[in-house]
Write an enzyme that holds these catalytic residues in place. Structure first.
Site, mmCIF file in Angstrom:
data_model
loop_
_atom_site.group_PDB
_atom_site.id
_atom_site.type_symbol
_atom_site.label_atom_id
_atom_site.label_comp_id
_atom_site.label_asym_id
_atom_site.label_seq_id
_atom_site.Cartn_x
_atom_site.Cartn_y
_atom_site.Cartn_z
ATOM 1 N N GLU A 7 21.810 -12.233 4.218
ATOM 2 C CA GLU A 7 21.426 -12.381 2.814
ATOM 3 C C GLU A 7 21.874 -11.251 2.096
ATOM 4 O O GLU A 7 21.524 -10.080 2.221
ATOM 5 C CB GLU A 7 20.094 -12.889 2.801
ATOM 6 C CG GLU A 7 19.746 -13.020 1.297
ATOM 7 C CD GLU A 7 17.944 -13.112 1.094
ATOM 8 O OE1 GLU A 7 17.599 -13.599 0.096
ATOM 9 O OE2 GLU A 7 17.468 -12.836 2.110
ATOM 10 N N GLU A 16 10.781 -18.954 -2.484
ATOM 11 C CA GLU A 16 10.390 -17.670 -2.053
ATOM 12 C C GLU A 16 10.316 -16.948 -3.406
ATOM 13 O O GLU A 16 10.622 -16.071 -3.734
ATOM 14 C CB GLU A 16 11.691 -17.072 -1.182
ATOM 15 C CG GLU A 16 11.110 -15.684 -0.733
ATOM 16 C CD GLU A 16 12.046 -14.695 -0.119
ATOM 17 O OE1 GLU A 16 11.914 -14.188 1.005
ATOM 18 O OE2 GLU A 16 13.359 -14.876 -0.787
#
Length: 282
Positions: free
Chosen positions: A156, A259
């Site tokens: 990521e 998130e």
């Protein structure tokens, strides 16, 4: 409408971690993700998943350390992964092996391996090159191990404002790494919050990268405060339509992890009260 997974590390902060599974299911989520499960009993987490009809779709490999206490200490000390850190290859491999055992226990198909941090002030391009070489080697090994377990490894890009010195910041760099490693089960975790802060042009990047087959998971949060998607500068209603449009064209069927930090914080029921963005975005 994309398929949304509740991130239980950030959502429902007023509840003990184990009680967040029921809260997520009650709010209509069918899947969950979180940072780290290692401080808990895997059998108990698996039982909570089953009892609430939830899928575990993602969690992180350890940020450092190889047991629950060391993992907690590493995160508290600011470690953000060991994948790119020369000299910590054995620790990285032990962490991946631990994560794969947990993935098996939780029937989780994806593990995120955080890249790690560069030195405070890299003295030369050689140090950055060495970190990249270690990163590629570690990911190649991790992908091979994960393939044996039927698991994907994700990387990521994270913005340097929230995580200074993090090795991986850009989508194009992440995709270049994935192509260099060449493992079909190594994919990119594309967090639209981080992407907007570092690069912008989010809709165009979704249209470019989703059809490649190299994006294994999406995540969302409002920019810049990282609250609900309907708070901030990104038009998520539009971006959800883009995801649906591109997914219909290319067959992308991943999850979108929520998130974000609820703007009501730890107020009882605050996460649930902030979920109005879902029907408005439909």
């Amino acid at each position: 409408m994309p398929r949304f997974a509740a991130n239980l590390s950030l959502l429902y902060p007023e509840l003990p971690f184990m009680d967040r599974f029921e809260a997520a299911a009650r709010d209509g989520f069918e899947a969950v993700e979180y940072l780290f499960p290692y401080a808990f009993d895997p059998a108990e987490i698996a039982a909570r998943l089953r009892a609430n009809g939830l899928q575990q779709v993602l969690f992180n490999a350890p940020p450092g350390g190889t047991d629950a206490a060391a993992i907690d200490a590493a995160w508290a000390a600011g470690w953000r992964g060991t994948a790119c850190v020369p000299g910590r290859e054995a620790e990285f491999r032990a962490g991946v092996e631990l994560a794969l055992r947990w993935a098996g226990a939780l029937d989780c198909p994806r593990i995120h391996c955080m890249a790690g941090l560069l030195a405070e002030s890299p003295s030369s391009r050689g140090e950055i090159s060495a970190a990249r070489s270690v990163y590629v080697s570690n990911l190649r090994w991790a992908a091979a191990q994960a393939a044996k377990a039927g698991c994907d490894i994700l990387i990521e890009p994270i913005n340097p404002r929230d995580m200074p010195r993090f090795f991986l910041n850009r989508q194009d760099d992440a995709h270049a790494i994935v192509q260099e490693v060449g493992a079909p089960n190594l994919q990119v975790q594309m967090d639209l919050y981080h992407c907007q802060i570092v690069e912008g042009d989010v809709a165009a990047k979704l249209r470019h990268y989703l059809p490649t087959g190299r994006v294994g998971h999406l995540q969302i949060a409002g920019v810049p405060e990282r609250h609900e998607p309907d708070v901030g500068e990104l038009n998520y209603a539009y971006l959800f339509d883009v995801i649906d449009e591109v997914a219909a064209q290319c067959g992308w069927s991943g999850w979108v992890g929520c998130e974000y930090r609820p703007r009501l914080g730890s107020v009882l029921g605050g996460t649930s009260r902030g979920l109005g963005w879902r029907p408005r975005a439909a």
